[in-house]
Write a protein that holds these residues in place. Structure first.
Motif, PDB file in Angstrom:
ATOM      1  N   GLU A   1       1.258  -0.863   0.077  1.00  0.00           N
ATOM      2  CA  GLU A   1       0.558   0.027  -0.102  1.00  0.00           C
ATOM      3  C   GLU A   1       0.530   1.593  -0.195  1.00  0.00           C
ATOM      4  O   GLU A   1       0.579   2.808  -0.099  1.00  0.00           O
ATOM      5  CB  GLU A   1      -1.218  -0.275   1.435  1.00  0.00           C
ATOM      6  N   VAL A   2       2.502   1.377   0.418  1.00  0.00           N
ATOM      7  CA  VAL A   2       3.035   2.367  -0.249  1.00  0.00           C
ATOM      8  C   VAL A   2       3.053   2.710  -1.284  1.00  0.00           C
ATOM      9  O   VAL A   2       4.009   4.005  -1.311  1.00  0.00           O
ATOM     10  CB  VAL A   2       4.117   2.283   0.781  1.00  0.00           C
ATOM     11  N   LEU A   3       2.881   2.548  -2.139  1.00  0.00           N
ATOM     12  CA  LEU A   3       2.911   2.148  -3.519  1.00  0.00           C
ATOM     13  C   LEU A   3       1.544   3.004  -4.354  1.00  0.00           C
ATOM     14  O   LEU A   3       0.458   3.039  -3.998  1.00  0.00           O
ATOM     15  CB  LEU A   3       2.510   1.346  -4.976  1.00  0.00           C
ATOM     16  N   ARG A   4       2.247   4.257  -4.457  1.00  0.00           N
ATOM     17  CA  ARG A   4       0.997   6.036  -4.664  1.00  0.00           C
ATOM     18  C   ARG A   4       1.757   6.147  -5.621  1.00  0.00           C
ATOM     19  O   ARG A   4       1.955   6.761  -5.682  1.00  0.00           O
ATOM     20  CB  ARG A   4       0.970   6.902  -2.845  1.00  0.00           C
ATOM     21  N   VAL A   5       0.445   6.711  -6.623  1.00  0.00           N
ATOM     22  CA  VAL A   5       0.130   6.656  -8.077  1.00  0.00           C
ATOM     23  C   VAL A   5       0.929   8.421  -7.487  1.00  0.00           C
ATOM     24  O   VAL A   5      -0.368   9.298  -6.380  1.00  0.00           O
ATOM     25  CB  VAL A   5      -0.380   7.191  -8.633  1.00  0.00           C
ATOM     26  N   GLN A   6       1.402   9.527  -8.040  1.00  0.00           N
ATOM     27  CA  GLN A   6       1.405  10.868  -8.323  1.00  0.00           C
ATOM     28  C   GLN A   6       1.440  11.531  -9.222  1.00  0.00           C
ATOM     29  O   GLN A   6       1.851  10.548 -10.119  1.00  0.00           O
ATOM     30  CB  GLN A   6       2.737  11.130  -6.937  1.00  0.00           C
ATOM     31  N   ASP A   7       1.688  12.693  -9.435  1.00  0.00           N
ATOM     32  CA  ASP A   7       1.825  13.827 -10.779  1.00  0.00           C
ATOM     33  C   ASP A   7       3.085  14.302 -10.567  1.00  0.00           C
ATOM     34  O   ASP A   7       3.706  14.781  -9.833  1.00  0.00           O
ATOM     35  CB  ASP A   7       1.235  15.363 -10.698  1.00  0.00           C
ATOM     36  N   ALA A   8       3.995  14.093 -11.436  1.00  0.00           N
ATOM     37  CA  ALA A   8       5.427  14.605 -11.495  1.00  0.00           C
ATOM     38  C   ALA A   8       5.545  15.122 -12.487  1.00  0.00           C
ATOM     39  O   ALA A   8       5.345  14.866 -13.811  1.00  0.00           O
ATOM     40  CB  ALA A   8       6.116  13.140 -11.334  1.00  0.00           C
ATOM     41  N   ASP A   9       7.031  15.614 -12.652  1.00  0.00           N
ATOM     42  CA  ASP A   9       7.158  16.101 -14.070  1.00  0.00           C
ATOM     43  C   ASP A   9       7.930  14.849 -15.101  1.00  0.00           C
ATOM     44  O   ASP A   9       8.164  14.501 -14.373  1.00  0.00           O
ATOM     45  CB  ASP A   9       8.259  17.477 -13.654  1.00  0.00           C
ATOM     46  N   PRO A  10       8.075  15.412 -16.161  1.00  0.00           N
ATOM     47  CA  PRO A  10       8.669  13.893 -17.077  1.00  0.00           C
ATOM     48  C   PRO A  10      10.336  14.194 -17.144  1.00  0.00           C
ATOM     49  O   PRO A  10      10.941  15.232 -16.885  1.00  0.00           O
ATOM     50  CB  PRO A  10       7.715  14.683 -17.931  1.00  0.00           C
ATOM     51  N   PRO A  11      11.003  12.768 -17.210  1.00  0.00           N
ATOM     52  CA  PRO A  11      12.004  13.398 -17.089  1.00  0.00           C
ATOM     53  C   PRO A  11      13.025  13.734 -17.965  1.00  0.00           C
ATOM     54  O   PRO A  11      12.637  13.796 -19.671  1.00  0.00           O
ATOM     55  CB  PRO A  11      12.649  11.824 -16.267  1.00  0.00           C
ATOM     56  N   SER A  12      13.579  14.161 -17.920  1.00  0.00           N
ATOM     57  CA  SER A  12      14.722  14.408 -19.333  1.00  0.00           C
ATOM     58  C   SER A  12      16.273  13.682 -19.143  1.00  0.00           C
ATOM     59  O   SER A  12      16.478  13.172 -18.672  1.00  0.00           O
ATOM     60  CB  SER A  12      15.150  16.140 -19.398  1.00  0.00           C
ATOM     61  N   PRO A  13      16.625  13.412 -20.644  1.00  0.00           N
ATOM     62  CA  PRO A  13      17.880  12.411 -20.788  1.00  0.00           C
ATOM     63  C   PRO A  13      19.366  12.902 -20.985  1.00  0.00           C
ATOM     64  O   PRO A  13      19.083  14.162 -21.045  1.00  0.00           O
ATOM     65  CB  PRO A  13      17.608  12.317 -21.748  1.00  0.00           C
ATOM     66  N   ALA A  14      19.787  12.847 -19.782  1.00  0.00           N
ATOM     67  CA  ALA A  14      21.280  12.773 -19.460  1.00  0.00           C
ATOM     68  C   ALA A  14      22.638  12.333 -20.771  1.00  0.00           C
ATOM     69  O   ALA A  14      21.503  11.863 -21.334  1.00  0.00           O
ATOM     70  CB  ALA A  14      21.865  12.849 -18.570  1.00  0.00           C
ATOM     71  N   PRO A  15      23.200  13.248 -20.586  1.00  0.00           N
ATOM     72  CA  PRO A  15      24.256  12.229 -22.286  1.00  0.00           C
ATOM     73  C   PRO A  15      23.972  11.075 -22.066  1.00  0.00           C
ATOM     74  O   PRO A  15      24.714  10.643 -20.595  1.00  0.00           O
ATOM     75  CB  PRO A  15      25.648  12.794 -21.853  1.00  0.00           C
ATOM     76  N   GLY A  16      23.820  10.586 -23.026  1.00  0.00           N
ATOM     77  CA  GLY A  16      23.921   9.020 -22.534  1.00  0.00           C
ATOM     78  C   GLY A  16      22.222   8.079 -22.667  1.00  0.00           C
ATOM     79  O   GLY A  16      22.931   7.017 -22.220  1.00  0.00           O
ATOM     80  N   GLN A  17      21.588   8.770 -22.309  1.00  0.00           N
ATOM     81  CA  GLN A  17      20.192   7.927 -21.907  1.00  0.00           C
ATOM     82  C   GLN A  17      19.184   8.228 -22.513  1.00  0.00           C
ATOM     83  O   GLN A  17      19.366   9.588 -23.833  1.00  0.00           O
ATOM     84  CB  GLN A  17      20.009   9.354 -20.989  1.00  0.00           C
ATOM     85  N   VAL A  18      18.035   7.883 -23.387  1.00  0.00           N
ATOM     86  CA  VAL A  18      17.090   8.127 -24.057  1.00  0.00           C
ATOM     87  C   VAL A  18      15.810   8.044 -22.860  1.00  0.00           C
ATOM     88  O   VAL A  18      15.737   8.042 -21.417  1.00  0.00           O
ATOM     89  CB  VAL A  18      16.383   7.147 -24.862  1.00  0.00           C
ATOM     90  N   VAL A  19      14.549   8.710 -23.063  1.00  0.00           N
ATOM     91  CA  VAL A  19      13.427   8.708 -22.357  1.00  0.00           C
ATOM     92  C   VAL A  19      12.380   8.244 -23.211  1.00  0.00           C
ATOM     93  O   VAL A  19      12.442   8.289 -24.225  1.00  0.00           O
ATOM     94  CB  VAL A  19      12.550  10.224 -22.631  1.00  0.00           C
ATOM     95  N   VAL A  20      11.975   6.933 -22.290  1.00  0.00           N
ATOM     96  CA  VAL A  20      10.944   6.062 -23.617  1.00  0.00           C
ATOM     97  C   VAL A  20       9.486   6.282 -22.717  1.00  0.00           C
ATOM     98  O   VAL A  20       9.020   6.657 -21.449  1.00  0.00           O
ATOM     99  CB  VAL A  20      11.340   4.336 -22.469  1.00  0.00           C
ATOM    100  N   ALA A  21       8.762   6.435 -23.681  1.00  0.00           N
ATOM    101  CA  ALA A  21       7.284   6.305 -23.251  1.00  0.00           C
ATOM    102  C   ALA A  21       6.631   4.906 -22.995  1.00  0.00           C
ATOM    103  O   ALA A  21       6.706   4.146 -23.199  1.00  0.00           O
ATOM    104  CB  ALA A  21       6.619   7.437 -24.408  1.00  0.00           C
TER     105      ALA A  21
END
Length: 323
Positions: free
Chosen positions: A13-33
């Motif tokens: 029950e500690v798992l809770r949905v919240q609103d958050a800002d979408p992440p940004s990729p650092a060098p060498g990373q990607v963002v996956v939808a």
């Protein structure tokens, strides 16, 4: 975006949905939808506080979806591609968007649904790595406990494909054993039977299992040791879903068994080898030669239910979230 956060360790029950800002990729990373996120037992261990981890965080090690952003130093052609990936940092896959290091990203073969690609790419790589570590060969009789689980199911199939002499599946219910039968197991053993180790020995003509893969621990592992071939059995340990990770060293010594930390060996192999195993698992799944089992798919709001069913060891195959 929406994401599942853990702000304190505890029950599901500690798992809770919240609103958050979408992440940004650092060098060498990607963002996956994220379209599909895997729920694995490691997520349960961390959430419950049994593994040190900074708070707060978003769980989820495995995702599938499309690359929507690529950081500096990554292949720009990844944008728009269907991929599976392992997440990085504190922002995991229980979210609408997740960050992954480019080295943990794999293109999904055409025709393979993401809901099948996610539970097979990492689990298949781990299974293949453990089989290499324990040296499964055509002369071996193999016993797989938790044979209807996410990795156990793939182990049964891959040992069968490797030409093992005999593959014995052990599980705790008729439904799980039926699934293992469809995966190609030669013999089915219900380990709720007090004498199940004796039944393994009988199924092998008194020989015992040359190789034992165990992810359960506790009483199941104790019996699995007794089911191994004396003076030759090799025990591959890759988990303890029972919560008891102990190994009876007296039984190991008396029977002349070898215990191998197969999971650690698999994870320590060179990155290129691990990536090769993952790509191969995806190719096998796309060809219909490796069939990941899916127990259930839950929305983000029911992440607690997904963890509960894993903790109860009531699953047949993988558990997924669909953001």
């Amino acid at each position: 975006m929406r994401a599942v956060y853990v702000e304190q360790f505890g029950p599901p029950e500690v798992l809770r949905v919240q609103d958050a800002d979408p992440p940004s990729p650092a060098p060498g990373q990607v963002v996956v939808a994220v379209e599909v996120a895997g729920v694995v037992f490691g997520d349960v261990l961390v959430r419950s506080g049994r593994y040190p981890f900074p708070l707060p965080y978003v769980p989820g090690l495995e995702v599938g979806g499309r690359v929507v952003r690529a950081g500096r130093g990554t292949d720009p052609s990844l944008r728009g591609k269907r991929v599976v990936a392992t997440t990085s940092g504190m922002r995991g896959g229980y979210a609408e968007f997740a960050v992954a290091d480019a080295g943990g990203v794999f293109e999904v073969p055409d025709g393979l649904p993401l809901k099948e690609a996610v539970p097979v790419f990492q689990a298949g790589a781990v299974a293949a790595g453990m089989m290499t570590a324990i040296r499964v060969g055509p002369e071996d009789t193999v016993l797989v406990t938790a044979a209807a689980g996410r990795i156990g199911s793939l182990l049964v199939q891959m040992c069968r494909q490797a030409g093992a002499r005999q593959v014995i599946a052990a599980a705790g219910s008729p439904e799980k054993l039926a699934a293992a039968s469809l995966d190609g197991a030669d013999a089915l053993i219900d380990y709720t039977d007090p004498d199940w180790a004796g039944k393994v020995t009988a199924a092998t003509g008194g020989r015992g299992a040359d190789v034992v893969f165990d992810a359960v621990g506790g009483a199941v592992r104790e019996q699995a040791l007794l089911a191994a071939r004396p003076n030759a059995g090799r025990i591959a340990v890759y988990g303890a879903t029972s919560g008891d990770a102990a190994i009876d060293s007296l039984t190991v010594g008396r029977l002349g068994l070898s215990v191998v930390g197969a999971l650690g060996i698999a994870f320590s192999r060179p990155e290129a080898e691990q990536r090769g195993h993952a790509r191969h698992a995806l190719q096998l799944a796309a060809a219909g030669e490796l069939r990941p089992r899916i127990h259930a798919t839950y929305p983000l709001e029911r992440a607690a239910d997904a963890h509960t069913v894993l903790e109860q060891r009531a699953t047949i195959g993988a558990v997924l979230l669909a953001p």
